[in-house]
Design a protein around this motif. Structure first.
Motif: not given
Lengths: 380, 212
Positions: A145, A235, A237, A369, B79, B122, B124-126, B128-129, B132-138, B162
Protein backbone atom coordinates in the motif's frame (compact mmCIF):
# COMPACT_ATOMS: atom_id res chain seq x y z
CA UNK A 1 -4.90 -8.65 26.43
CA UNK A 2 -2.04 -6.48 25.15
CA UNK A 3 0.26 -6.57 22.14
CA UNK A 4 3.93 -5.90 22.81
CA UNK A 5 7.01 -5.58 20.63
CA UNK A 6 9.54 -8.26 21.58
CA UNK A 7 12.32 -7.98 19.03
CA UNK A 8 13.45 -6.12 15.93
CA UNK A 9 16.11 -5.87 13.28
CA UNK A 10 17.15 -3.15 10.84
CA UNK A 11 19.40 -3.67 7.81
CA UNK A 12 20.15 -0.36 6.12
CA UNK A 13 22.96 1.82 4.82
CA UNK A 14 23.76 2.48 8.50
CA UNK A 15 24.15 -1.06 9.76
CA UNK A 16 22.85 -4.58 10.14
CA UNK A 17 21.08 -4.47 13.50
CA UNK A 18 18.63 -2.18 15.30
CA UNK A 19 21.34 -1.29 17.87
CA UNK A 20 23.92 -0.33 15.23
CA UNK A 21 21.37 1.76 13.33
CA UNK A 22 20.18 3.44 16.52
CA UNK A 23 23.72 4.43 17.52
CA UNK A 24 24.37 5.86 14.06
CA UNK A 25 21.11 7.82 14.06
CA UNK A 26 21.94 9.16 17.52
CA UNK A 27 25.08 10.65 15.95
CA UNK A 28 22.96 11.99 13.04
CA UNK A 29 25.06 9.97 10.58
CA UNK A 30 24.01 10.06 6.95
CA UNK A 31 24.02 6.93 4.78
CA UNK A 32 23.00 8.81 1.63
CA UNK A 33 25.75 9.19 -0.98
CA UNK A 34 26.30 9.82 -4.66
CA UNK A 35 26.19 6.82 -6.98
CA UNK A 36 27.49 6.79 -10.48
CA UNK A 37 26.09 3.52 -11.78
CA UNK A 38 24.66 3.68 -15.32
CA UNK A 39 22.88 0.37 -14.70
CA UNK A 40 20.77 2.09 -12.04
CA UNK A 41 20.41 5.49 -13.67
CA UNK A 42 22.02 7.12 -16.72
CA UNK A 43 23.47 10.00 -14.67
CA UNK A 44 24.83 10.28 -11.09
CA UNK A 45 22.19 10.22 -8.35
CA UNK A 46 21.94 10.10 -4.55
CA UNK A 47 20.74 7.13 -2.53
CA UNK A 48 21.40 5.23 0.70
CA UNK A 49 22.41 1.67 -0.14
CA UNK A 50 23.25 -1.39 1.94
CA UNK A 51 26.93 -2.32 2.02
CA UNK A 52 27.08 -5.05 -0.62
CA UNK A 53 30.20 -6.96 0.54
CA UNK A 54 28.97 -7.12 4.12
CA UNK A 55 25.53 -8.27 3.00
CA UNK A 56 27.11 -11.13 1.01
CA UNK A 57 29.41 -12.07 3.87
CA UNK A 58 26.51 -12.24 6.34
CA UNK A 59 24.42 -14.14 3.83
CA UNK A 60 27.10 -16.80 3.35
CA UNK A 61 27.38 -17.24 7.12
CA UNK A 62 23.61 -17.50 7.61
CA UNK A 63 22.46 -19.40 4.56
CA UNK A 64 23.34 -22.92 5.66
CA UNK A 65 20.53 -24.29 3.51
CA UNK A 66 22.36 -23.17 0.36
CA UNK A 67 19.25 -21.54 -1.05
CA UNK A 68 19.72 -19.33 -4.10
CA UNK A 69 18.17 -15.98 -3.27
CA UNK A 70 17.87 -12.50 -4.78
CA UNK A 71 19.42 -9.51 -3.05
CA UNK A 72 16.02 -8.53 -1.62
CA UNK A 73 15.37 -12.06 -0.36
CA UNK A 74 18.78 -12.15 1.33
CA UNK A 75 17.92 -8.91 3.13
CA UNK A 76 14.54 -10.24 4.25
CA UNK A 77 15.91 -13.59 5.45
CA UNK A 78 18.86 -12.00 7.26
CA UNK A 79 16.57 -9.50 8.93
CA UNK A 80 14.12 -12.12 10.22
CA UNK A 81 16.97 -14.43 11.28
CA UNK A 82 18.65 -11.75 13.39
CA UNK A 83 15.44 -10.53 15.01
CA UNK A 84 14.40 -14.09 15.77
CA UNK A 85 17.79 -15.02 17.25
CA UNK A 86 17.11 -12.66 20.19
CA UNK A 87 13.91 -14.55 21.11
CA UNK A 88 12.75 -18.08 21.83
CA UNK A 89 9.87 -17.87 19.35
CA UNK A 90 9.22 -20.91 17.17
CA UNK A 91 8.84 -19.61 13.62
CA UNK A 92 7.67 -23.03 12.41
CA UNK A 93 4.68 -22.96 14.78
CA UNK A 94 1.17 -22.63 13.36
CA UNK A 95 0.64 -19.98 16.10
CA UNK A 96 3.24 -17.74 14.38
CA UNK A 97 2.47 -15.85 11.15
CA UNK A 98 4.61 -13.75 8.84
CA UNK A 99 3.40 -10.48 7.29
CA UNK A 100 5.44 -9.04 4.42
CA UNK A 101 5.46 -5.33 3.59
CA UNK A 102 6.92 -4.22 0.26
CA UNK A 103 6.07 -1.86 -2.56
CA UNK A 104 7.99 -3.42 -5.43
CA UNK A 105 9.49 -6.67 -4.07
CA UNK A 106 11.82 -8.35 -6.61
CA UNK A 107 11.03 -5.77 -9.30
CA UNK A 108 14.57 -6.20 -10.70
CA UNK A 109 13.46 -9.68 -11.88
CA UNK A 110 11.69 -7.93 -14.78
CA UNK A 111 15.12 -8.70 -16.22
CA UNK A 112 15.31 -12.42 -15.34
CA UNK A 113 18.28 -13.72 -13.34
CA UNK A 114 19.59 -17.19 -14.15
CA UNK A 115 18.77 -19.80 -11.47
CA UNK A 116 16.03 -17.64 -9.88
CA UNK A 117 12.41 -18.62 -10.52
CA UNK A 118 11.01 -15.60 -12.47
CA UNK A 119 7.67 -16.12 -10.68
CA UNK A 120 9.24 -14.61 -7.55
CA UNK A 121 8.58 -11.29 -9.24
CA UNK A 122 5.05 -11.87 -7.92
CA UNK A 123 4.77 -10.53 -4.38
CA UNK A 124 2.80 -13.50 -3.02
CA UNK A 125 5.38 -15.86 -4.52
CA UNK A 126 8.10 -13.85 -2.77
CA UNK A 127 6.13 -14.20 0.46
CA UNK A 128 5.77 -17.93 -0.09
CA UNK A 129 9.53 -18.25 -0.66
CA UNK A 130 10.27 -16.50 2.65
CA UNK A 131 7.67 -18.61 4.49
CA UNK A 132 9.14 -21.84 3.07
CA UNK A 133 12.66 -20.82 3.97
CA UNK A 134 11.67 -20.63 7.62
CA UNK A 135 9.31 -23.61 7.51
CA UNK A 136 6.35 -21.47 8.58
CA UNK A 137 3.05 -23.32 7.93
CA UNK A 138 0.81 -20.24 7.48
CA UNK A 139 0.28 -18.26 4.29
CA UNK A 140 2.56 -15.20 4.28
CA UNK A 141 0.23 -12.21 3.95
CA UNK A 142 1.56 -9.45 1.71
CA UNK A 143 0.72 -5.79 2.32
CA UNK A 144 1.49 -3.43 -0.56
CA UNK A 145 0.00 0.00 0.00
CA UNK A 146 2.68 2.44 -1.20
CA UNK A 147 4.69 4.21 1.51
CA UNK A 148 2.30 3.36 4.36
CA UNK A 149 2.84 -0.39 3.80
CA UNK A 150 5.10 -0.79 6.84
CA UNK A 151 2.86 1.01 9.34
CA UNK A 152 -0.21 -0.70 7.87
CA UNK A 153 1.50 -4.09 8.27
CA UNK A 154 2.18 -3.37 11.96
CA UNK A 155 -1.46 -2.28 12.47
CA UNK A 156 -2.58 -5.44 10.67
CA UNK A 157 -0.34 -7.63 12.83
CA UNK A 158 -1.81 -6.13 16.01
CA UNK A 159 -5.28 -6.77 14.65
CA UNK A 160 -4.44 -10.40 13.85
CA UNK A 161 -3.26 -10.89 17.42
CA UNK A 162 -6.65 -9.71 18.72
CA UNK A 163 -8.16 -12.84 17.20
CA UNK A 164 -7.66 -16.36 18.53
CA UNK A 165 -5.38 -17.83 15.88
CA UNK A 166 -1.93 -16.42 16.58
CA UNK A 167 0.48 -15.73 19.44
CA UNK A 168 3.24 -14.08 17.40
CA UNK A 169 3.36 -12.09 14.18
CA UNK A 170 6.64 -11.43 12.42
CA UNK A 171 6.32 -8.25 10.38
CA UNK A 172 9.07 -7.98 7.79
CA UNK A 173 9.53 -5.38 5.07
CA UNK A 174 12.03 -4.49 2.39
CA UNK A 175 12.54 -2.54 -0.81
CA UNK A 176 15.51 -2.01 -3.10
CA UNK A 177 17.05 0.96 -4.84
CA UNK A 178 16.53 -0.17 -8.45
CA UNK A 179 16.59 1.42 -11.89
CA UNK A 180 12.81 1.13 -11.79
CA UNK A 181 12.35 3.11 -8.59
CA UNK A 182 15.13 5.67 -9.20
CA UNK A 183 13.82 6.44 -12.72
CA UNK A 184 10.27 6.72 -11.41
CA UNK A 185 11.06 9.21 -8.66
CA UNK A 186 13.40 11.10 -11.03
CA UNK A 187 10.53 11.42 -13.51
CA UNK A 188 8.44 12.95 -10.72
CA UNK A 189 11.28 15.44 -10.07
CA UNK A 190 10.96 14.52 -6.42
CA UNK A 191 14.59 13.59 -5.65
CA UNK A 192 16.82 16.06 -3.82
CA UNK A 193 20.13 17.25 -5.28
CA UNK A 194 21.73 16.78 -1.84
CA UNK A 195 21.05 14.36 1.05
CA UNK A 196 17.44 15.15 1.92
CA UNK A 197 16.58 17.79 4.56
CA UNK A 198 13.34 16.88 6.33
CA UNK A 199 11.26 19.85 7.57
CA UNK A 200 14.03 22.28 6.59
CA UNK A 201 13.25 25.63 4.94
CA UNK A 202 15.52 24.68 2.03
CA UNK A 203 14.33 21.10 1.54
CA UNK A 204 14.02 20.20 -2.12
CA UNK A 205 12.93 16.59 -2.29
CA UNK A 206 13.50 13.12 -0.95
CA UNK A 207 16.43 10.71 -1.05
CA UNK A 208 15.83 7.06 -1.78
CA UNK A 209 17.21 4.34 0.44
CA UNK A 210 17.12 0.59 0.63
CA UNK A 211 16.49 -1.39 3.77
CA UNK A 212 14.93 -4.42 5.34
CA UNK A 213 13.38 -4.47 8.78
CA UNK A 214 11.65 -6.86 11.14
CA UNK A 215 9.39 -6.33 14.12
CA UNK A 216 8.08 -9.23 16.18
CA UNK A 217 4.77 -8.66 17.97
CA UNK A 218 3.47 -10.85 20.77
CA UNK A 219 0.11 -11.24 22.44
CA UNK A 220 0.36 -11.11 26.22
CA UNK A 221 -1.99 -10.99 29.17
CA UNK A 222 0.83 -9.86 31.47
CA UNK A 223 2.76 -6.96 29.99
CA UNK A 224 5.79 -6.05 32.11
CA UNK A 225 6.98 -2.64 33.18
CA UNK A 226 9.03 -1.10 30.39
CA UNK A 227 7.39 -3.13 27.62
CA UNK A 228 6.55 -1.12 24.51
CA UNK A 229 2.94 -1.84 23.59
CA UNK A 230 0.91 -1.35 20.45
CA UNK A 231 -1.79 1.05 21.64
CA UNK A 232 -3.69 1.98 18.48
CA UNK A 233 -3.42 2.32 14.73
CA UNK A 234 -5.44 3.52 11.77
CA UNK A 235 -5.27 4.44 8.09
CA UNK A 236 -7.27 6.95 6.06
CA UNK A 237 -7.46 8.33 2.55
CA UNK A 238 -7.33 12.00 1.49
CA UNK A 239 -9.79 11.31 -1.37
CA UNK A 240 -8.14 14.28 -3.01
CA UNK A 241 -5.21 13.48 -5.34
CA UNK A 242 -3.34 10.31 -6.32
CA UNK A 243 0.20 11.68 -6.34
CA UNK A 244 0.16 14.59 -3.89
CA UNK A 245 -0.96 15.01 -0.29
CA UNK A 246 -4.06 16.95 0.71
CA UNK A 247 -3.46 20.65 1.37
CA UNK A 248 -5.62 20.40 4.47
CA UNK A 249 -3.98 17.12 5.63
CA UNK A 250 -7.44 15.56 5.69
CA UNK A 251 -6.45 11.87 5.59
CA UNK A 252 -3.55 12.26 7.98
CA UNK A 253 -5.80 14.04 10.51
CA UNK A 254 -8.40 11.24 10.34
CA UNK A 255 -5.75 8.51 10.67
CA UNK A 256 -4.15 10.21 13.70
CA UNK A 257 -7.54 10.87 15.35
CA UNK A 258 -8.63 7.27 14.92
CA UNK A 259 -5.33 5.84 16.11
CA UNK A 260 -5.37 8.09 19.21
CA UNK A 261 -8.97 7.26 19.94
CA UNK A 262 -8.27 3.51 19.74
CA UNK A 263 -5.25 4.01 21.99
CA UNK A 264 -7.28 6.17 24.38
CA UNK A 265 -4.81 9.06 24.55
CA UNK A 266 -5.33 12.80 24.14
CA UNK A 267 -3.06 15.17 22.23
CA UNK A 268 -1.37 16.51 25.39
CA UNK A 269 -0.27 12.99 26.30
CA UNK A 270 1.75 12.47 23.10
CA UNK A 271 5.40 12.88 24.13
CA UNK A 272 6.98 12.69 20.69
CA UNK A 273 6.09 12.23 17.00
CA UNK A 274 8.25 10.36 14.51
CA UNK A 275 6.90 11.79 11.27
CA UNK A 276 7.02 10.46 7.72
CA UNK A 277 9.24 13.48 6.93
CA UNK A 278 10.27 12.67 3.36
CA UNK A 279 11.64 16.20 2.82
CA UNK A 280 9.44 16.96 -0.16
CA UNK A 281 7.87 20.40 0.19
CA UNK A 282 4.32 19.06 0.09
CA UNK A 283 4.69 16.12 2.47
CA UNK A 284 6.40 18.03 5.26
CA UNK A 285 4.00 20.98 5.00
CA UNK A 286 1.06 18.57 5.06
CA UNK A 287 2.37 16.87 8.21
CA UNK A 288 2.91 20.21 9.92
CA UNK A 289 -0.73 21.08 9.18
CA UNK A 290 -2.01 17.74 10.53
CA UNK A 291 0.07 18.15 13.71
CA UNK A 292 -1.15 21.71 14.21
CA UNK A 293 -4.80 20.87 13.51
CA UNK A 294 -4.76 18.19 16.19
CA UNK A 295 -3.12 20.35 18.85
CA UNK A 296 0.07 18.28 18.79
CA UNK A 297 2.44 21.18 18.04
CA UNK A 298 4.09 20.98 21.47
CA UNK A 299 5.37 17.45 20.82
CA UNK A 300 8.93 17.28 19.46
CA UNK A 301 8.95 15.93 15.91
CA UNK A 302 11.71 14.18 13.99
CA UNK A 303 12.30 12.25 10.78
CA UNK A 304 14.91 9.53 10.26
CA UNK A 305 14.89 9.87 6.48
CA UNK A 306 17.77 12.38 6.49
CA UNK A 307 19.93 9.48 7.68
CA UNK A 308 18.86 6.46 5.63
CA UNK A 309 16.59 7.98 2.98
CA UNK A 310 13.08 6.89 2.11
CA UNK A 311 13.08 3.11 2.25
CA UNK A 312 9.51 2.69 0.92
CA UNK A 313 8.00 -0.62 2.10
CA UNK A 314 10.61 -0.97 4.85
CA UNK A 315 10.24 2.60 6.12
CA UNK A 316 7.34 2.13 8.54
CA UNK A 317 8.98 -0.93 10.06
CA UNK A 318 12.53 0.33 10.55
CA UNK A 319 11.27 3.71 11.75
CA UNK A 320 8.93 2.11 14.29
CA UNK A 321 11.74 -0.22 15.42
CA UNK A 322 13.92 2.85 15.98
CA UNK A 323 11.15 4.75 17.73
CA UNK A 324 10.79 1.79 20.12
CA UNK A 325 14.52 2.03 20.98
CA UNK A 326 14.05 5.75 21.42
CA UNK A 327 11.24 5.12 23.94
CA UNK A 328 13.27 2.49 25.81
CA UNK A 329 16.15 4.94 26.25
CA UNK A 330 13.96 8.06 26.70
CA UNK A 331 15.94 9.75 23.95
CA UNK A 332 14.51 11.58 20.96
CA UNK A 333 16.84 11.22 17.99
CA UNK A 334 18.09 14.17 15.93
CA UNK A 335 16.81 14.87 12.40
CA UNK A 336 19.82 14.64 10.09
CA UNK A 337 19.64 17.31 7.39
CA UNK A 338 17.40 19.68 9.35
CA UNK A 339 18.82 23.15 10.12
CA UNK A 340 16.27 25.94 9.65
CA UNK A 341 12.53 25.65 10.31
CA UNK A 342 10.35 26.16 7.26
CA UNK A 343 7.00 24.41 7.23
CA UNK A 344 3.50 25.87 6.81
CA UNK A 345 2.75 25.36 10.50
CA UNK A 346 5.40 25.69 13.17
CA UNK A 347 6.91 22.46 14.50
CA UNK A 348 9.46 21.63 17.17
CA UNK A 349 11.92 19.61 15.07
CA UNK A 350 14.82 18.00 16.97
CA UNK A 351 18.30 18.87 15.68
CA UNK A 352 20.17 17.31 18.60
CA UNK A 353 19.40 14.24 20.71
CA UNK A 354 16.89 15.18 23.39
CA UNK A 355 16.40 13.37 26.71
CA UNK A 356 12.77 13.24 27.75
CA UNK A 357 10.50 10.64 29.34
CA UNK A 358 8.84 8.95 26.38
CA UNK A 359 5.72 7.10 27.47
CA UNK A 360 3.40 7.65 24.52
CA UNK A 361 4.59 8.28 20.97
CA UNK A 362 3.05 8.66 17.56
CA UNK A 363 4.39 7.29 14.26
CA UNK A 364 3.12 8.74 10.97
CA UNK A 365 3.27 7.69 7.32
CA UNK A 366 1.73 8.88 4.08
CA UNK A 367 1.96 7.78 0.49
CA UNK A 368 0.86 7.90 -3.13
CA UNK A 369 -2.79 7.10 -3.66
CA UNK A 370 -3.71 9.61 -0.92
CA UNK A 371 -3.08 7.07 1.83
CA UNK A 372 -2.10 7.96 5.40
CA UNK A 373 -1.36 5.87 8.47
CA UNK A 374 -0.80 6.51 12.17
CA UNK A 375 0.32 4.30 15.01
CA UNK A 376 0.42 4.97 18.77
CA UNK A 377 3.00 3.25 21.00
CA UNK A 378 2.82 3.21 24.75
CA UNK A 379 5.33 2.24 27.43
CA UNK A 380 3.96 0.05 30.21
CA UNK B 1 -22.79 -9.19 14.81
CA UNK B 2 -21.32 -10.25 11.49
CA UNK B 3 -21.55 -7.42 8.96
CA UNK B 4 -23.63 -7.98 5.84
CA UNK B 5 -22.96 -7.85 2.11
CA UNK B 6 -25.42 -5.42 0.55
CA UNK B 7 -24.27 -5.41 -3.09
CA UNK B 8 -21.72 -7.18 -5.29
CA UNK B 9 -20.37 -6.85 -8.80
CA UNK B 10 -18.48 -9.26 -11.05
CA UNK B 11 -16.59 -8.40 -14.19
CA UNK B 12 -15.14 -11.21 -16.26
CA UNK B 13 -15.23 -12.77 -19.72
CA UNK B 14 -16.47 -9.52 -21.23
CA UNK B 15 -19.51 -9.42 -18.97
CA UNK B 16 -20.56 -7.18 -16.08
CA UNK B 17 -22.82 -8.68 -13.42
CA UNK B 18 -24.55 -6.78 -10.63
CA UNK B 19 -25.87 -8.85 -7.73
CA UNK B 20 -25.54 -11.94 -9.91
CA UNK B 21 -27.41 -10.59 -12.95
CA UNK B 22 -25.73 -9.73 -16.24
CA UNK B 23 -26.09 -6.01 -16.96
CA UNK B 24 -23.62 -5.52 -19.81
CA UNK B 25 -21.72 -7.78 -22.17
CA UNK B 26 -19.61 -7.78 -25.30
CA UNK B 27 -18.69 -10.57 -27.70
CA UNK B 28 -15.62 -12.68 -27.01
CA UNK B 29 -13.94 -11.13 -30.08
CA UNK B 30 -13.81 -7.73 -28.30
CA UNK B 31 -10.46 -6.91 -26.70
CA UNK B 32 -10.84 -6.94 -22.90
CA UNK B 33 -9.43 -3.42 -22.57
CA UNK B 34 -11.96 -2.08 -25.08
CA UNK B 35 -14.67 -3.97 -23.22
CA UNK B 36 -13.77 -2.23 -19.94
CA UNK B 37 -13.99 1.17 -21.65
CA UNK B 38 -17.35 0.47 -23.28
CA UNK B 39 -18.72 -0.97 -20.03
CA UNK B 40 -17.69 2.26 -18.32
CA UNK B 41 -19.41 4.40 -20.98
CA UNK B 42 -22.46 2.22 -20.44
CA UNK B 43 -22.66 3.28 -16.78
CA UNK B 44 -23.49 6.79 -18.00
CA UNK B 45 -20.89 8.35 -15.72
CA UNK B 46 -18.95 11.26 -17.22
CA UNK B 47 -15.46 11.11 -15.77
CA UNK B 48 -12.74 11.93 -18.34
CA UNK B 49 -9.97 10.99 -15.89
CA UNK B 50 -11.05 7.36 -16.18
CA UNK B 51 -9.52 7.14 -19.63
CA UNK B 52 -6.12 8.27 -18.31
CA UNK B 53 -5.89 5.50 -15.71
CA UNK B 54 -3.89 2.31 -16.20
CA UNK B 55 -5.70 -0.95 -16.96
CA UNK B 56 -5.86 -2.14 -13.32
CA UNK B 57 -7.31 1.12 -12.05
CA UNK B 58 -9.81 1.22 -14.93
CA UNK B 59 -11.05 -2.23 -14.00
CA UNK B 60 -11.32 -1.54 -10.26
CA UNK B 61 -12.85 1.88 -10.88
CA UNK B 62 -15.46 0.40 -13.25
CA UNK B 63 -16.40 -2.31 -10.73
CA UNK B 64 -16.74 0.30 -7.97
CA UNK B 65 -18.81 2.55 -10.25
CA UNK B 66 -21.30 -0.25 -10.99
CA UNK B 67 -21.39 -1.30 -7.33
CA UNK B 68 -21.84 2.17 -5.86
CA UNK B 69 -24.93 2.82 -7.97
CA UNK B 70 -26.56 0.32 -5.59
CA UNK B 71 -25.43 2.29 -2.52
CA UNK B 72 -27.19 5.44 -1.38
CA UNK B 73 -24.05 7.56 -1.27
CA UNK B 74 -25.73 10.25 0.80
CA UNK B 75 -25.83 7.72 3.66
CA UNK B 76 -22.09 7.06 3.53
CA UNK B 77 -20.19 8.31 6.50
CA UNK B 78 -17.09 8.92 4.47
CA UNK B 79 -14.71 8.85 7.42
CA UNK B 80 -15.73 5.39 8.44
CA UNK B 81 -16.07 3.75 5.03
CA UNK B 82 -13.05 1.64 4.14
CA UNK B 83 -11.56 0.30 0.90
CA UNK B 84 -9.86 -3.11 1.15
CA UNK B 85 -8.72 -4.69 -2.10
CA UNK B 86 -6.50 -7.54 -3.20
CA UNK B 87 -5.17 -9.28 -6.28
CA UNK B 88 -2.52 -11.68 -7.58
CA UNK B 89 -0.32 -9.63 -9.92
CA UNK B 90 -0.09 -6.35 -7.99
CA UNK B 91 0.53 -4.02 -10.99
CA UNK B 92 2.74 -6.28 -13.10
CA UNK B 93 1.36 -5.30 -16.53
CA UNK B 94 1.89 -1.61 -15.76
CA UNK B 95 5.30 -2.39 -14.22
CA UNK B 96 6.33 -3.97 -17.54
CA UNK B 97 5.09 -0.91 -19.41
CA UNK B 98 7.21 1.36 -17.20
CA UNK B 99 10.21 -0.97 -17.46
CA UNK B 100 9.99 -0.82 -21.28
CA UNK B 101 10.39 2.97 -21.05
CA UNK B 102 13.63 2.71 -19.03
CA UNK B 103 15.14 -0.55 -20.30
CA UNK B 104 17.86 1.07 -22.42
CA UNK B 105 19.77 4.34 -22.07
CA UNK B 106 19.08 5.06 -25.76
CA UNK B 107 15.29 4.91 -25.40
CA UNK B 108 14.95 6.27 -21.86
CA UNK B 109 11.59 7.99 -21.36
CA UNK B 110 10.24 7.33 -17.86
CA UNK B 111 6.83 8.94 -17.43
CA UNK B 112 5.45 9.98 -14.03
CA UNK B 113 1.92 9.28 -15.25
CA UNK B 114 2.87 5.64 -15.83
CA UNK B 115 5.06 5.30 -12.73
CA UNK B 116 2.34 6.41 -10.32
CA UNK B 117 0.18 3.48 -11.45
CA UNK B 118 2.88 0.96 -10.52
CA UNK B 119 1.36 0.94 -7.01
CA UNK B 120 -1.79 -1.19 -6.69
CA UNK B 121 -3.40 1.04 -4.05
CA UNK B 122 -3.65 3.87 -6.60
CA UNK B 123 -6.82 2.09 -7.71
CA UNK B 124 -8.20 2.58 -4.19
CA UNK B 125 -7.12 6.23 -4.33
CA UNK B 126 -9.06 6.75 -7.58
CA UNK B 127 -12.16 5.12 -6.10
CA UNK B 128 -11.77 7.17 -2.89
CA UNK B 129 -11.67 10.43 -4.86
CA UNK B 130 -14.70 9.54 -6.98
CA UNK B 131 -16.91 8.44 -4.06
CA UNK B 132 -15.43 10.68 -1.32
CA UNK B 133 -14.37 7.73 0.82
CA UNK B 134 -11.79 8.69 3.45
CA UNK B 135 -11.75 5.69 5.80
CA UNK B 136 -9.39 2.73 6.24
CA UNK B 137 -7.30 1.57 3.27
CA UNK B 138 -5.47 -1.68 2.63
CA UNK B 139 -4.19 -3.56 -0.40
CA UNK B 140 -3.09 -7.20 -0.12
CA UNK B 141 -1.56 -9.62 -2.61
CA UNK B 142 -2.34 -13.35 -2.63
CA UNK B 143 -2.27 -16.20 -5.16
CA UNK B 144 -6.08 -16.29 -5.42
CA UNK B 145 -9.09 -14.47 -3.96
CA UNK B 146 -8.92 -15.31 -0.27
CA UNK B 147 -12.31 -15.16 1.51
CA UNK B 148 -10.66 -16.34 4.73
CA UNK B 149 -8.38 -13.30 4.85
CA UNK B 150 -11.03 -10.83 3.64
CA UNK B 151 -13.51 -11.86 6.33
CA UNK B 152 -10.85 -11.99 9.05
CA UNK B 153 -9.50 -8.54 8.22
CA UNK B 154 -12.72 -6.70 7.41
CA UNK B 155 -14.86 -8.18 10.21
CA UNK B 156 -12.12 -7.15 12.62
CA UNK B 157 -12.27 -3.58 11.22
CA UNK B 158 -16.00 -3.57 11.96
CA UNK B 159 -15.53 -5.07 15.40
CA UNK B 160 -12.98 -2.45 16.39
CA UNK B 161 -15.38 0.27 15.09
CA UNK B 162 -12.84 1.46 12.52
CA UNK B 163 -15.39 1.13 9.71
CA UNK B 164 -19.17 1.13 9.46
CA UNK B 165 -19.06 0.14 5.78
CA UNK B 166 -16.41 -1.21 3.44
CA UNK B 167 -15.89 -1.51 -0.29
CA UNK B 168 -13.90 -4.67 -0.77
CA UNK B 169 -12.90 -7.28 -3.28
CA UNK B 170 -10.53 -8.79 -5.79
CA UNK B 171 -9.37 -6.88 -8.88
CA UNK B 172 -7.09 -9.04 -10.95
CA UNK B 173 -5.70 -8.74 -14.43
CA UNK B 174 -2.87 -10.13 -16.53
CA UNK B 175 -2.08 -10.02 -20.25
CA UNK B 176 -4.81 -12.50 -21.16
CA UNK B 177 -7.71 -12.11 -18.78
CA UNK B 178 -9.37 -10.05 -16.10
CA UNK B 179 -11.44 -10.92 -13.07
CA UNK B 180 -13.04 -8.41 -10.73
CA UNK B 181 -15.30 -9.25 -7.81
CA UNK B 182 -16.11 -6.18 -5.74
CA UNK B 183 -18.66 -6.01 -2.96
CA UNK B 184 -20.03 -3.65 -0.32
CA UNK B 185 -20.29 -4.66 3.34
CA UNK B 186 -22.26 -2.77 5.96
CA UNK B 187 -23.01 -3.06 9.64
CA UNK B 188 -25.57 -5.72 10.42
CA UNK B 189 -29.13 -4.41 10.54
CA UNK B 190 -32.38 -6.22 11.34
CA UNK B 191 -33.96 -5.16 8.07
CA UNK B 192 -31.20 -6.75 6.06
CA UNK B 193 -31.07 -10.18 4.54
CA UNK B 194 -29.42 -12.49 7.07
CA UNK B 195 -28.33 -14.90 4.40
CA UNK B 196 -25.89 -12.21 3.19
CA UNK B 197 -23.56 -12.28 6.20
CA UNK B 198 -19.91 -11.54 5.48
CA UNK B 199 -18.60 -15.07 6.05
CA UNK B 200 -16.03 -17.25 4.27
CA UNK B 201 -18.77 -19.53 2.94
CA UNK B 202 -20.89 -16.66 1.62
CA UNK B 203 -17.93 -15.03 -0.11
CA UNK B 204 -16.95 -18.33 -1.71
CA UNK B 205 -20.50 -18.74 -3.01
CA UNK B 206 -20.85 -15.21 -4.31
CA UNK B 207 -17.42 -15.25 -5.94
CA UNK B 208 -18.41 -18.28 -8.00
CA UNK B 209 -22.07 -17.37 -8.58
CA UNK B 210 -21.53 -16.37 -12.21
CA UNK B 211 -19.28 -19.34 -13.12
CA UNK B 212 -21.16 -21.29 -15.75
Amino acid sequence: MAVRFVSSNIISSLGFSTEENFQNLLLAKVGIQTFNDPLLYPSPFLAACIHQAELEERWNETNQKVVIATRLEKMLILSITEALSKTKIDISSSRTAILLSTTKGNIDLLNPIESIDPERLLLWKLGEFIGHYFGNPNPVRVVTNACISGVLAINTAAMMLKGERFDHIIVVGADLVTRFVVSGFMSFLSLSQTPCKPFDRDRDGLSLGEAAGTLILEKTSFPEKGDILFAGGATANDANHISGPSRTAEGSVIAIQNAMSEAGFAAKEIDHINAHGTATRYNDDMESIAIQRLGLSESPVNSYKGSWGHTLGAAGIIETATLIESMKTDTILPTAGFHTPGTTEKLIVTKEPLSKPLNTCLKLASGFGGCNAALVLNKK
Amino acid sequence: MTPQITAFCHIKKNQVFLNGKSIFSAGSEVDMREFVKSAFRNTGTKYPKFFKMDDYSKLGFLAAEVLMKEVDESTIEDKSTGIVLSNNHSTLTTDQLFQDSIQSDEAFFPSPSVFVYTLPNIMAGEIAIRHHITGENAFFVSSAFDPDWHTLYINQLFESKKVSACLSGWVEMDDQSLDAFVYYVEEANDQRDESMQHTVEKLNNLYKINDK
